[in-house]
Scaffold this active site. Structure first.
Site, short mmCIF file in Angstrom:
data_model
loop_
_atom_site.label_atom_id
_atom_site.label_comp_id
_atom_site.label_asym_id
_atom_site.label_seq_id
_atom_site.Cartn_x
_atom_site.Cartn_y
_atom_site.Cartn_z
N ASN A 108 -11.13 -2.64 -4.98
CA ASN A 108 -10.39 -1.62 -5.75
C ASN A 108 -11.08 -1.22 -7.05
O ASN A 108 -10.71 -0.22 -7.67
CB ASN A 108 -8.95 -2.08 -6.04
CG ASN A 108 -8.04 -2.04 -4.82
OD1 ASN A 108 -7.15 -2.85 -4.65
ND2 ASN A 108 -8.26 -1.05 -3.93
N ASP A 118 0.83 -1.21 0.00
CA ASP A 118 0.00 0.00 0.00
C ASP A 118 0.87 1.26 0.00
O ASP A 118 2.00 1.25 0.48
CB ASP A 118 -0.91 -0.03 1.24
CG ASP A 118 -2.08 0.94 1.11
OD1 ASP A 118 -2.43 1.30 -0.03
OD2 ASP A 118 -2.64 1.33 2.15
C1 IPE Z 1 -5.25 -2.67 0.02
O1 IPE Z 1 -5.01 -1.34 -0.15
C2 IPE Z 1 -5.31 -3.36 -1.32
C3 IPE Z 1 -4.03 -3.54 -1.98
C4 IPE Z 1 -2.86 -3.19 -1.53
C5 IPE Z 1 -4.12 -4.16 -3.28
P1 IPE Z 1 -6.20 -0.28 -0.26
O2 IPE Z 1 -5.55 1.02 -0.49
O3 IPE Z 1 -7.20 -0.73 -1.26
O4 IPE Z 1 -6.85 -0.36 1.19
P2 IPE Z 1 -7.77 0.68 1.95
O5 IPE Z 1 -8.78 1.19 0.96
O6 IPE Z 1 -6.88 1.79 2.42
O7 IPE Z 1 -8.33 -0.10 3.07
C1 IPE Z 2 -1.81 0.25 -3.25
O1 IPE Z 2 -1.54 1.60 -3.32
C2 IPE Z 2 -2.02 -0.34 -4.62
C3 IPE Z 2 -3.41 -0.77 -4.90
C4 IPE Z 2 -4.40 -0.70 -4.07
C5 IPE Z 2 -3.66 -1.30 -6.22
P1 IPE Z 2 -2.70 2.69 -3.24
O2 IPE Z 2 -3.08 3.07 -4.63
O3 IPE Z 2 -3.82 2.23 -2.39
O4 IPE Z 2 -1.93 3.89 -2.55
P2 IPE Z 2 -2.50 4.89 -1.48
O5 IPE Z 2 -3.00 4.08 -0.32
O6 IPE Z 2 -3.61 5.66 -2.13
O7 IPE Z 2 -1.34 5.76 -1.13
MG MG Z 3 -4.15 2.39 -0.37
#
Ligand code: IPE
Ligand code: IPE
Ligand code: MG
Length: 243
Positions: free
Chosen positions: A72, A24
């Site tokens: 997502n 993340d």
């Molecule tokens: C978790 O991250 C999913 C992945 C890393 C693929 P998210 O960014 O989707 O999680 P939330 O929304 O902060 O819980």
């Molecule tokens: C995790 O990074 C990757 C996926 C969920 C695909 P994020 O895109 O959630 O990054 P942040 O949490 O917005 O920084």
């Molecule tokens: Mg995230």
């Protein structure tokens, strides 16, 4: 190898076999660099190789990477399309990787809603990389709740009545694999976000503020060191506690 990685694990009674990673922080990394979110995902993809390499040197035989959750899809179409294209091109480029590291690649999650080319590529890679000594699971359109519901339905179809924990475990995507000993989450949020919620019942959780694109070999070693300092009780007592 152990010296290079600083960790001497010889005195430990628990071993790190399986690691889950909630990768993340790509979006925040992009924002901090004044870039569009998709650039954050591109930068995140570059963290994969050194982290997987390091874990493999430390004796880990199973790594599960959370790449895209069932939730997502709520993101803007442009970002979702960007992530899907990125995964497809990464898989094309990483072709030789499973041979070099003796890794079977498995995709866990519901492939049905994925773009057709990506779906085909996933199946092709799974078939080509079968039977290696280590496993890398890519959790793609993966949700822990979705996985459990599928497992329960499969158990019902099989005629299990009542359904036991073993029946559910047997029908998970990861049925034949060790449950994660350690789950690493980058980006600082202390939650599982629907990642391996059944399998993580006794996983050690390690959360770092470091954003996924900045997470590398040294951070991996630090996380593994933290794991080896934990006392795992599984609801029981450690020998020194049971007097
Ligand atoms: C978790 O991250 C999913 C992945 C890393 C693929 P998210 O960014 O989707 O999680 P939330 O929304 O902060 O819980
Ligand atoms: C995790 O990074 C990757 C996926 C969920 C695909 P994020 O895109 O959630 O990054 P942040 O949490 O917005 O920084
Ligand atoms: Mg995230």
């Amino acid at each position: 190898m152990a010296e290079k990685n600083r960790i001497d694990i010889s005195g430990f009674d628990h071993r790190l076999r399986s690691v889950g990673i909630i990768m993340d922080g790509n979006g925040r990394w992009a924002k901090a660099h004044g870039l569009p979110r998709t650039e954050g995902h591109k930068a995140g993809a570059k963290s994969l190789r050194p982290v997987i390499e390091c874990l493999s040197e430390l004796g880990v035989t199973c790594v599960t990477l959370y790449a895209f959750s069932t939730e997502n899809w709520k993101r803007p179409k442009e970002e979702v399309d960007g992530i899907m294209n990125l995964i497809l091109s990464y898989l094309d480029r990483a072709k030789g990787m499973w041979e070099k590291y003796d890794v079977s690649i498995r995709f866990i999650g519901d492939k049905a809603p994925l773009p057709e080319r990506l779906r085909e590529r996933c199946t092709e890679i799974e078939n080509l990389s079968r039977g290696r000594s280590r496993t890398v699971n890519v959790a793609l359109n993966y949700g822990g709740r979705d996985e459990i519901v599928r497992a329960v339905n499969a158990a019902i179809k099989e005629g299990c009545d009542p359904i036991t924990e073993a029946d559910i475990s047997r029908h998970l995507y990861t049925a034949d694999q060790p449950e994660p000993d350690l789950i690493i989450r980058t980006g600082g949020d202390m939650r599982l976000s629907n990642f391996m919620i059944w399998q993580s019942a006794y996983s050690e959780l390690y959360v770092t503020e470091t954003l996924w694109p900045d997470f590398g070999r040294e951070d991996t070693i630090t996380a593994v060191e933290a794991f080896y300092k934990r006392k795992r009780r599984f609801g029981g007592l450690n020998p020194e506690e049971a007097n």
